[in-house]
Design a protein around this motif. Structure first.
Motif, PDB file in Angstrom:
ATOM      1  N   THR A 237      -3.233   3.087   3.730  1.00  0.00           N
ATOM      2  CA  THR A 237      -2.190   2.823   2.285  1.00  0.00           C
ATOM      3  C   THR A 237      -1.634   1.638   2.605  1.00  0.00           C
ATOM      4  N   ALA A 238      -1.505   0.912   3.748  1.00  0.00           N
ATOM      5  CA  ALA A 238      -0.935  -0.602   3.776  1.00  0.00           C
ATOM      6  C   ALA A 238      -1.845  -1.417   3.258  1.00  0.00           C
ATOM      7  N   ILE A 239      -3.153  -1.279   3.497  1.00  0.00           N
ATOM      8  CA  ILE A 239      -4.203  -2.077   2.833  1.00  0.00           C
ATOM      9  C   ILE A 239      -4.353  -2.112   1.490  1.00  0.00           C
ATOM     10  N   ALA A 240      -4.015  -0.989   0.884  1.00  0.00           N
ATOM     11  CA  ALA A 240      -4.204  -0.659  -0.526  1.00  0.00           C
ATOM     12  C   ALA A 240      -2.862  -1.338  -1.131  1.00  0.00           C
ATOM     13  N   LEU A 241      -1.605  -1.175  -0.581  1.00  0.00           N
ATOM     14  CA  LEU A 241      -0.462  -1.712  -1.194  1.00  0.00           C
ATOM     15  C   LEU A 241      -0.575  -3.120  -1.123  1.00  0.00           C
ATOM     16  N   GLY A 242      -1.197  -3.681  -0.142  1.00  0.00           N
ATOM     17  CA  GLY A 242      -1.221  -5.178   0.041  1.00  0.00           C
ATOM     18  C   GLY A 242      -2.041  -5.651  -1.086  1.00  0.00           C
ATOM     19  N   SER A 243      -3.145  -4.880  -1.320  1.00  0.00           N
ATOM     20  CA  SER A 243      -4.157  -5.390  -2.322  1.00  0.00           C
ATOM     21  C   SER A 243      -3.527  -5.497  -3.503  1.00  0.00           C
TER      22      SER A 243
ATOM     23  N   ARG B 104      -6.578   3.106  -3.133  1.00  0.00           N
ATOM     24  CA  ARG B 104      -6.436   2.035  -4.315  1.00  0.00           C
ATOM     25  C   ARG B 104      -6.110   3.137  -5.327  1.00  0.00           C
ATOM     26  N   TYR B 105      -6.833   4.186  -5.408  1.00  0.00           N
ATOM     27  CA  TYR B 105      -6.672   5.373  -6.569  1.00  0.00           C
ATOM     28  C   TYR B 105      -5.348   5.925  -6.409  1.00  0.00           C
ATOM     29  N   ALA B 106      -4.864   6.206  -5.215  1.00  0.00           N
ATOM     30  CA  ALA B 106      -3.734   7.025  -4.914  1.00  0.00           C
ATOM     31  C   ALA B 106      -2.603   5.744  -5.188  1.00  0.00           C
ATOM     32  N   VAL B 107      -2.699   4.681  -5.155  1.00  0.00           N
ATOM     33  CA  VAL B 107      -1.607   3.586  -5.492  1.00  0.00           C
ATOM     34  C   VAL B 107      -1.625   3.544  -7.008  1.00  0.00           C
ATOM     35  N   ASP B 108      -2.806   3.503  -7.571  1.00  0.00           N
ATOM     36  CA  ASP B 108      -2.662   3.045  -9.045  1.00  0.00           C
ATOM     37  C   ASP B 108      -2.579   4.305  -9.914  1.00  0.00           C
ATOM     38  N   PHE B 114      -8.788  10.061  -6.527  1.00  0.00           N
ATOM     39  CA  PHE B 114      -8.243   9.960  -5.083  1.00  0.00           C
ATOM     40  C   PHE B 114      -8.814  10.878  -4.128  1.00  0.00           C
ATOM     41  N   LEU B 115      -8.507  12.249  -4.723  1.00  0.00           N
ATOM     42  CA  LEU B 115      -8.858  13.307  -3.986  1.00  0.00           C
ATOM     43  C   LEU B 115     -10.426  13.411  -3.655  1.00  0.00           C
ATOM     44  N   ASN B 116     -11.079  13.224  -4.791  1.00  0.00           N
ATOM     45  CA  ASN B 116     -12.756  13.200  -4.810  1.00  0.00           C
ATOM     46  C   ASN B 116     -13.107  12.203  -3.717  1.00  0.00           C
ATOM     47  N   SER B 117     -12.617  10.918  -3.753  1.00  0.00           N
ATOM     48  CA  SER B 117     -13.282   9.981  -2.903  1.00  0.00           C
ATOM     49  C   SER B 117     -12.570  10.072  -1.352  1.00  0.00           C
ATOM     50  N   LEU B 118     -11.490  10.687  -1.113  1.00  0.00           N
ATOM     51  CA  LEU B 118     -10.892  10.966   0.086  1.00  0.00           C
ATOM     52  C   LEU B 118     -11.827  12.008   0.811  1.00  0.00           C
TER      53      LEU B 118
END
Lengths: 253, 152
Positions: A237-243, B104-108, B114-118
């Motif tokens: 999550t930290a990596i994703a937030l950073g990106s 990244r999907y989760a954040v976006d 997100f669930l699929n790729s996780l």
């Protein structure tokens, strides 16, 4: 009658070195158990990824416990091999306790480390060639290698600046890598932004820890497995937030 | 033949990138070579099976078995724990990119993707760990029957 205090110290110190080198939980528990068995006691050993508890019962029936907490994380295969080697040697032919303790305490002192420049070369190699994995071309690899170099310098020398919190350190490194890869792609050095970014992030991404977490769960150490799994999700999550932060910066600037 | 040849470049990338990883993990001397050869083997088999059969999880499982056998043999030859070699050798397969994409999907805000790729990522990680454990327990079961190597 053996000196139980020293015995416990021997067991926990071996466990501490194993933990510092990133060994699996079952290996830590088994090693400490076998070592103390070789010295004629029947210990109970319990290990979590950041904590080790060893308990022995003396001949009078009293129980003694010693616990160590370990915070540093990382993988150090040389240290793992040395500790494992020493532990096996002591199990085969138990040395006198004081001698064994001196040997265990000296484990970290004589350990050869790769010099910093070689570690940085490692960062560059890893990121550059992972860019090829994600279908990048030679220029992408060069750009990813530069990102890896920046991340390596930040990880090696920036610990004080970035603080000791794993989450924030990872997020900052991720901002650095993603920002740099965006910048290099805009300059025209890299062509595929995706390949450069993911190639560069490979040094941060906890894919290995995820596999290790699954391995702990499969080996029956479910607590430790879940502990590591939670850590993996946090770091990712930290990596994703950073990106995302780097992306936003890229849009604004 | 063409299939085999198409898997050689990934093996080379795997070899070189994991040579880098073994420098970061403080592996010395010939250990670097042994570990990165393992990485080359794992990526070769992974891409071969993905191309031939199509399942990424299945490919990860089979490649992990092959690498598990390789690292058990190397650990017996060099008399040191398998963990080091196994960790580095599995690195090209390890689902780091998948994990990154998932978060990244989760954040976006794309929760379905997100669930699929996780789940996919966890599947690969599980396949890798089960494969590696399978070959190491097979090895341990067979070990008493194998000839012992001379002590160095």
């Amino acid at each position: 009658m053996p000196d139980y205090g020293k015995l416990l110290r021997l067991g926990t110190e071996v466990g501490r070195w194993l933990m510092l080198s990133g060994a699996e939980i079952y290996r830590i528990e088994e090693s400490v158990h076998r070592l103390l068995n070789a010295y004629g006691t029947y210990p109970e050993v319990f290990a979590l990824p950041n904590c080790l508890i060893v308990c022995v019962t003396t001949e009078e029936g009293e129980s003694m416990t010693r616990m160590v907490r370990v915070s540093a994380k990382g993988t150090d295969i040389e240290l793992l091999e040395r500790t494992n080697d020493l532990c096996r040697r002591l199990c085969r032919e138990p040395a006198p306790l004081d001698e064994a303790l001196a040997l265990v305490d000296g484990l970290g002192d004589h350990e050869p480390h790769n010099p910093p420049w070689l570690v940085l070369v490692g960062y560059i190699l890893t990121t550059a060639f992972f860019a090829f994995f994600f279908e990048g071309d030679v220029w992408d690899a060069i750009a990813a290698g530069l990102c890896g170099l920046a991340a390596g310098i930040a990880q090696l020398y920036g610990k004080k600046l970035m603080g000791s919190n794993l989450f924030f350190r990872t997020a900052l490194c991720s901002v650095l890598i993603c920002g740099l890869s965006l910048f290099l792609c805009r300059l025209g050095l890299g062509h595929s932004e995706d390949a450069v970014t993911i190639g560069g992030l490979m040094v941060l991404v906890p894919g290995m820890s995820l596999t290790n977490a699954m391995r702990e769960i499969m080996a029956g150490d479910i607590f430790s497995g879940l502990h590591r799994f939670a850590e993996v999700i946090l770091v990712a999550t930290a990596i994703a937030l950073g990106s995302v932060l780097a992306m936003i910066l890229g849009r604004v600037v | 033949m063409e299939l085999l040849l198409s898997c050689l470049p990934p093996a080379l990338w795997g070899f070189l990138s994991c040579a880098g990883f073994s420098l970061m993990y403080n592996i010395h001397g010939s250990g670097v070579l042994v570990a990165s050869t393992g990485a080359a083997i794992s990526s070769f088999f992974y891409f071969l099976i993905v191309d031939a059969y199509g399942s990424e999880v299945g490919a990860a499982f089979l490649a992990a078995i092959v690498v598990g056998v390789y690292s058990e043999i190397m650990a017996r030859v060099r008399r040191c724990p398998t963990t080091g070699y196994l960790q580095v050798a599995l690195l090209p397969l390890v689902p780091g990119a998948g994990l990154y994409h998932a978060m990244r999907y989760a954040v976006d805000g794309f929760y379905q993707t997100f669930l699929n790729s996780l789940v996919h990522t966890i599947g690969i990680a599980l396949a890798l760990s089960v494969g590696a454990m399978l070959s190491s327990s097979l090895f341990r079961a067979l070990l008493p029957r194998l000839p012992r190597l001379p002590r160095r």
